[in-house]
Design a protein around this motif. Structure first.
Motif, short mmCIF file in Angstrom:
data_model
loop_
_atom_site.label_atom_id
_atom_site.label_comp_id
_atom_site.label_asym_id
_atom_site.label_seq_id
_atom_site.Cartn_x
_atom_site.Cartn_y
_atom_site.Cartn_z
N VAL A 21 -32.86 -9.27 3.43
CA VAL A 21 -32.05 -8.28 4.14
C VAL A 21 -31.21 -9.01 5.16
O VAL A 21 -31.74 -9.54 6.14
CB VAL A 21 -32.94 -7.22 4.84
N PRO A 22 -29.89 -9.09 4.98
CA PRO A 22 -29.04 -9.81 5.93
C PRO A 22 -29.09 -9.17 7.32
O PRO A 22 -29.24 -7.94 7.46
CB PRO A 22 -27.64 -9.70 5.32
N ALA A 23 -28.95 -9.99 8.35
CA ALA A 23 -28.98 -9.48 9.73
C ALA A 23 -27.85 -8.50 9.98
O ALA A 23 -28.00 -7.55 10.76
CB ALA A 23 -28.91 -10.65 10.71
N ARG A 24 -26.70 -8.72 9.34
CA ARG A 24 -25.57 -7.80 9.55
C ARG A 24 -25.90 -6.40 9.04
O ARG A 24 -25.42 -5.40 9.61
CB ARG A 24 -24.31 -8.33 8.85
N ALA A 77 -27.08 -0.78 10.42
CA ALA A 77 -27.95 0.41 10.38
C ALA A 77 -28.26 0.90 11.79
O ALA A 77 -28.27 2.11 12.05
CB ALA A 77 -29.24 0.09 9.63
N VAL A 78 -28.52 -0.01 12.72
CA VAL A 78 -28.77 0.38 14.11
C VAL A 78 -27.54 1.06 14.69
O VAL A 78 -27.63 2.12 15.33
CB VAL A 78 -29.17 -0.85 14.94
N SER A 79 -26.38 0.47 14.48
CA SER A 79 -25.15 1.01 15.04
C SER A 79 -24.86 2.41 14.50
O SER A 79 -24.52 3.33 15.27
CB SER A 79 -23.98 0.08 14.73
N ARG A 120 -23.45 -3.45 16.89
CA ARG A 120 -22.89 -4.19 15.75
C ARG A 120 -22.81 -5.69 16.01
O ARG A 120 -22.60 -6.47 15.08
CB ARG A 120 -21.50 -3.66 15.40
N GLN A 121 -22.97 -6.09 17.26
CA GLN A 121 -22.78 -7.50 17.60
C GLN A 121 -24.03 -8.34 17.39
O GLN A 121 -23.98 -9.57 17.49
CB GLN A 121 -22.33 -7.62 19.05
N GLY A 122 -25.17 -7.71 17.12
CA GLY A 122 -26.38 -8.50 16.92
C GLY A 122 -27.60 -7.61 16.89
O GLY A 122 -27.52 -6.38 17.06
N PRO A 157 -25.76 -11.06 22.76
CA PRO A 157 -24.62 -10.14 22.92
C PRO A 157 -25.03 -8.78 23.47
O PRO A 157 -24.33 -8.20 24.31
CB PRO A 157 -24.06 -10.03 21.50
N LEU A 158 -26.17 -8.27 23.03
CA LEU A 158 -26.59 -6.95 23.51
C LEU A 158 -27.14 -7.02 24.93
O LEU A 158 -27.00 -6.07 25.71
CB LEU A 158 -27.66 -6.37 22.58
#
Length: 649
Positions: free
Chosen positions: A490-493, A498-500, A598-600, A606-607
């Motif tokens: 599952v890629p981190a992006r 999904a969180v965003s 979306r940044q991490g 970043p968050l």
């Protein structure tokens, strides 16, 4: 000492027997025995095996409501037939077999994961295609007749899987709602009087949210495609899902606020209600003249009781917060989106099966199909990491092969003894709980050996077949683990996306709720849908990791805080006062969090640098919402990484 050990063993045995799904086992016994026996008697054991292979669709859909189970199992049966035909036509050519098996493995993985069909992933689709691909090439007439036998077995399994609809049409969703009530009871008990250990309380909370999520999913799936009001029993289950949601939210508040303890009577009332629902009854109490609705938190005597007032309120709320129905096009776009873990997982499975097929062809193994099947088995079929899946499958196979070899060495079974033994063992394997992977492999291995042993060429013994079964599967599992190392699951992006999306959808729902003083059905449904996608991501990540990365631990606080923004207004409390200004403030803040997400991953640098506090005005207007928004900000910053072990951990 001996007496204590015997007592403990008896208790463990009784617990194991009580967990067996006897109804499912009985259905598997009827379908498997009928199809295998009839075709064997009519057309020989060589064709009876194909009918037995069609019965493998009974591994799927056991937890799905009937309106969803029937069409999906029918489509899966057609997929079995297509895989069987494709494998037969590709037989004899290595590269054709590798291409066909890898494509079917990837497509079946996408199908099962996208539609959340309960079962062992694409495992049995790969099994059907691989077994036929490694058979000697056959003519079109033989291939057509074999496919017909396979569809005969699949049709009988479909009929038995759907037979429960005649006597208990809502049994799957009743089980899901009863499980949710019991899980919420356990969580409420862990928080009652603030006497539970923090780790135990956190684990109970995670289980409760997972069970309630499954209950909502089951109620949503039971709607079918028909519009209009729900059937009376489904409305009752929907009302109980609303009640369990209210109690769960109150228990979560009690876990954080010692000044808001959970009443001690709640756990017993929840368990009593769960027992009633599981047995098909309603936990009804007679309303008295003083009843004026339900206000949070419910009174202990009302915690799960149904009343005309609650049912009327539930009828008015229906179908909120269930997500809107979507068509195949929408599902396909969601499948291929950045927030979906399915494409990467399907690619991994397809490559592993292709490599296993090639190796099984060029190496001197007895049954090359088991190499390809083992490669697929290492990557799916249980909610645990690939190394643990591979270890459970290998140890279960070794144990099953050993038992089979010893038993057949002492007594060589005849034709009908083989049919009867395979049928009984298959039925018992279907009754075993889904999480008992070792036990399932211990039972499935003798069935596979008996089927193949019934058509062994002269000069081959079942003991030799059992030995090669262990070696071939070990090779396949090794190939699967190598694919898991080389292709990220599952890629981190995808996790960040999904969180965003979940935070953005929750923001839109909260904004509409404050702006109009009530819930907007479309916004609420979309928010719950995005939260469900995030939950699936949370469950998928650890199940696709070779080594623990802590990603699921990072996701849990965020998932929990997003989820706590979504509980519907408890029935009987009436509409809230509209606050367009507060809605705009909350919506803007949540959009800011969604952009940052979306940044991490939660807790990444970043968050930590961009997450701000909620607007101070909300602390005055909506203090409880302010607290929950602040908790979401802390979760995204990584300040709350104290979750219990994630699923599959």
């Amino acid at each position: 000492m001996v007496t204590t050990a015997v007592t403990h063993a008896r208790r463990r045995w009784r617990e194991a027997v009580s967990r067996l799904d006897r109804a499912r086992g009985a259905k598997a016994l009827v379908a498997y025995g009928t199809s295998f026996g009839l075709v064997t008697a009519w057309a020989g054991v060589h064709n009876g095996i194909f009918a037995a292979m069609g019965c493998y669709i009974d591994a799927y859909g056991a937890r799905d409501p009937y309106p969803r189970r029937g069409p999906l199992l029918a489509v899966l049966s057609a997929g079995f037939a297509a895989a069987f035909l494709a494998g037969s036509l590709a037989a004899g050519t290595v590269w054709a077999m590798a291409g066909v098996l890898s494509v079917f493995a990837a497509v079946a993985t996408l199908f099962v994961r996208t539609l959340h069909l309960s079962g062992p992933g694409s495992y049995f689709v790969v099994l059907v295609a691989a077994l036929t691909a490694f058979l000697p090439p056959a003519g079109l007439a033989d291939t057509a007749s074999r496919t017909g036998f396979l569809l005969f077995g699949a049709a009988l399994s479909w009929a038995t899987a759907m037979s429960g609809r005649l006597v208990a049409p809502h049994a799957p969703e009743e089980r899901a709602v009863a499980t949710a009530l019991r899980a919420v009871a356990d969580f409420a008990r862990s928080t009652a009087g603030n006497g539970g250990a923090p780790d135990r309380t956190a684990a109970a909370q995670r289980r409760a949210y997972g069970a309630v999520h499954a209950a909502w999913s089951s109620v949503a799936d039971a709607r079918g495609r028909a519009a209009g009001p729900p059937p009376p029993r489904l409305l009752t289950l929907y009302a109980l899902a609303l009640r369990s949601e209210t109690v769960l939210d109150a228990a979560s508040e009690a876990a954080q606020r010692p000044d808001r303890p959970v009443p001690a009577a709640w756990p017993a009332a929840l368990r009593e209600a769960a027992a009633a629902v599981r047995s098909g009854r309603d936990p009804v109490r007679r309303p008295d003249a003083r009843e004026s609705g339900y206000a949070p938190p419910p009174r202990p005597e009302d915690v799960c009781a149904l009343s005309p007032g609650l049912l009327r309120a539930a009828r008015d709320l229906w179908p909120r917060p269930l997500p809107p129905r979507t068509g195949p096009g929408t599902e396909l776009r969601r499948l291929l989106s950045l927030s979906s873990p399915a494409p990467a997982v399907a690619l991994r499975v397809g490559l592993a099966v292709a490599a296993g097929t090639a190796l099984g062809t060029v190496l001197p193994v007895l049954h090359p199909a088991w190499v390809a099947v083992g490669a697929a088995a290492a990557l799916q079929g249980a909610d645990r990491r690939p190394p643990r899946r591979a270890a459970a499958r290998l140890t279960g196979t070794v144990a099953g092969a050993g038992v089979t070899a010893v038993a057949c060495h002492l007594h060589e079974p005849g034709l009908w003894a083989t049919v009867a033994t395979a049928t009984v063992v298959h039925a018992v394997s279907r009754a075993v709980p889904a999480g008992a992977l070792f036990t399932r492999m211990l039972l499935n291995t003798p069935v596979a050996l008996l089927l193949v042993g019934a058509v062994l060429p002269p000069g081959r013994s079942l003991e030799e077949l059992a030995l090669y079964r262990m070696l071939d599967l070990a090779l396949g599992l090794t190939v699967g683990l190598a694919a898991a190392v080389s292709v990220p699951g599952v890629p981190a992006r995808a996790v960040s996306a999904a969180v965003s999306e979940a935070v953005a959808a929750a923001g839109a729902a909260v904004c509409e709720r404050l702006r109009g003083g009530g819930a907007d059905a479309r916004a609420e449904g979309l928010a719950w849908q995005r939260a469900a996608v995030l939950w699936d991501m949370y469950a998928s990540v650890p199940a696709e990791e070779i080594r623990p990365t802590g990603t699921a631990d990072r996701l849990w606080p965020t998932l929990l805080t997003v989820r706590r923004l979504l509980p519907p207004r408890p029935p009987g409390t009436g509409p809230a006062r509209p606050d367009p200004g507060g809605g705009a403030l909350a919506g803007a803040y949540l959009r800011h969090l969604a952009d940052a997400a979306r940044q991490g991953l939660p807790g990444s640098p970043p968050l930590r640098s961009v997450t701000a506090r909620p607007p101070a005005a909300l602390a005055v207007r909506h203090p409880e919402l302010y607290d929950r928004l602040e908790a979401l900000g802390r979760a995204l910053r990584g300040d709350a990484l104290t979750s219990p072990a994630a699923p599959g951990g």
